[in-house]
Design a protein around this motif. Structure first.
Motif, short mmCIF file in Angstrom:
data_model
loop_
_atom_site.label_atom_id
_atom_site.label_comp_id
_atom_site.label_asym_id
_atom_site.label_seq_id
_atom_site.Cartn_x
_atom_site.Cartn_y
_atom_site.Cartn_z
N GLN A 3 0.82 -1.20 0.00
CA GLN A 3 0.00 0.00 0.00
C GLN A 3 0.85 1.25 0.00
O GLN A 3 2.02 1.22 0.38
CB GLN A 3 -0.96 0.01 1.18
N ASP A 4 0.24 2.33 -0.48
CA ASP A 4 0.83 3.66 -0.32
C ASP A 4 -0.31 4.56 0.15
O ASP A 4 -1.33 4.08 0.64
CB ASP A 4 1.54 4.14 -1.60
N ALA A 5 -0.18 5.85 0.01
CA ALA A 5 -1.16 6.78 0.56
C ALA A 5 -2.56 6.62 -0.04
O ALA A 5 -3.56 6.82 0.65
CB ALA A 5 -0.69 8.22 0.39
N ASN A 6 -2.66 6.27 -1.33
CA ASN A 6 -3.95 6.23 -2.01
C ASN A 6 -4.31 4.90 -2.66
O ASN A 6 -5.33 4.79 -3.32
CB ASN A 6 -4.01 7.32 -3.09
N THR A 7 -3.44 3.91 -2.51
CA THR A 7 -3.65 2.61 -3.16
C THR A 7 -3.32 1.50 -2.17
O THR A 7 -2.37 1.62 -1.40
CB THR A 7 -2.73 2.48 -4.39
N ILE A 8 -4.12 0.43 -2.23
CA ILE A 8 -3.86 -0.72 -1.36
C ILE A 8 -4.21 -2.00 -2.08
O ILE A 8 -5.17 -2.04 -2.87
CB ILE A 8 -4.64 -0.62 -0.03
N VAL A 9 -3.43 -3.04 -1.81
CA VAL A 9 -3.75 -4.40 -2.24
C VAL A 9 -4.29 -5.11 -1.01
O VAL A 9 -3.67 -5.07 0.05
CB VAL A 9 -2.50 -5.13 -2.78
N VAL A 10 -5.45 -5.73 -1.17
CA VAL A 10 -6.07 -6.47 -0.07
C VAL A 10 -6.19 -7.93 -0.49
O VAL A 10 -6.62 -8.22 -1.62
CB VAL A 10 -7.45 -5.89 0.29
N LEU A 11 -5.80 -8.83 0.39
CA LEU A 11 -5.88 -10.27 0.15
C LEU A 11 -6.98 -10.85 1.04
O LEU A 11 -7.11 -10.45 2.20
CB LEU A 11 -4.54 -10.93 0.46
N TYR A 12 -7.75 -11.78 0.50
CA TYR A 12 -8.80 -12.42 1.28
C TYR A 12 -9.21 -13.72 0.60
O TYR A 12 -8.92 -13.95 -0.57
CB TYR A 12 -10.02 -11.50 1.43
N VAL A 13 -9.89 -14.55 1.37
CA VAL A 13 -10.47 -15.78 0.85
C VAL A 13 -11.98 -15.59 0.79
O VAL A 13 -12.59 -15.15 1.76
CB VAL A 13 -10.12 -17.00 1.73
N GLU A 14 -12.55 -15.90 -0.37
CA GLU A 14 -13.99 -15.85 -0.56
C GLU A 14 -14.52 -17.28 -0.58
O GLU A 14 -14.10 -18.09 -1.41
CB GLU A 14 -14.33 -15.17 -1.88
N ALA A 15 -15.41 -17.59 0.36
CA ALA A 15 -16.04 -18.91 0.43
C ALA A 15 -17.49 -18.76 0.00
O ALA A 15 -18.18 -17.84 0.44
CB ALA A 15 -15.96 -19.46 1.84
N GLN A 16 -17.94 -19.64 -0.88
CA GLN A 16 -19.32 -19.60 -1.37
C GLN A 16 -20.03 -20.92 -1.12
O GLN A 16 -19.41 -21.98 -1.16
CB GLN A 16 -19.38 -19.32 -2.87
#
Length: 143
Positions: free
Chosen positions: A90-103
């Protein structure tokens, strides 16, 4: 994590969970009439792209069209949960988010590892817009 970056992660996390709540409401036939599709369109940034779990690369128009045409296609048993959400680069205006999506769809389970890029946007539902999404199967939908 600085206060600014903690806030950005908080906004992006709220967007991930909020958008997936939208999907459940939009896809479940009994609730689809209560949902404003513009919420989804406002969250997808210009130039948005997605790598689907099968490897297909989709542009913003294709993703929007797919979601729009999938309205009310699931029964009340459809569910999505978000697990293991955490910040990446991430920086001041951008972020990478990681997650698991379960359906759970049609009684069948699937899971996918996702990484999403967000940038700040005052017009987006949670103050961030989706710029890129990459999904990889962890558990392919059961047959």
């Amino acid at each position: 994590m600085s206060a600014t970056n903690a806030t950005l992660f908080s906004q992006a996390s709220a967007e991930v969970t909020g958008l997936h709540r939208f999907f459940v409401d939009w896809f479940v036939a009994a609730r689809a009439d209560t949902v404003d599709f513009m919420r989804f369109e406002r969250a997808m940034g210009d130039g948005f792209s997605m790598v689907a779990p099968n490897g297909k690369v989709l542009d913003r128009a294709a993703v929007v069209d797919h979601v729009r045409s999938s309205r009310a296609t699931c029964d009340d048993g459809f569910a999505i949960s978000i697990e293991d959400i955490r910040p990446g680069w991430q920086d001041a205006n951008t972020i990478v988010v990681l997650y698991v999506e379960a359906q759970l769809r049609g009684g069948k389970h699937s899971r996918r590892q996702s990484s999403a890029v967000f940038t700040t946007s005052s017009s987006a539902p949670n103050g961030v817009e989706w710029r890129h999404l990459h999904e990889t199967w962890l558990q392919v939908p059961e047959r």
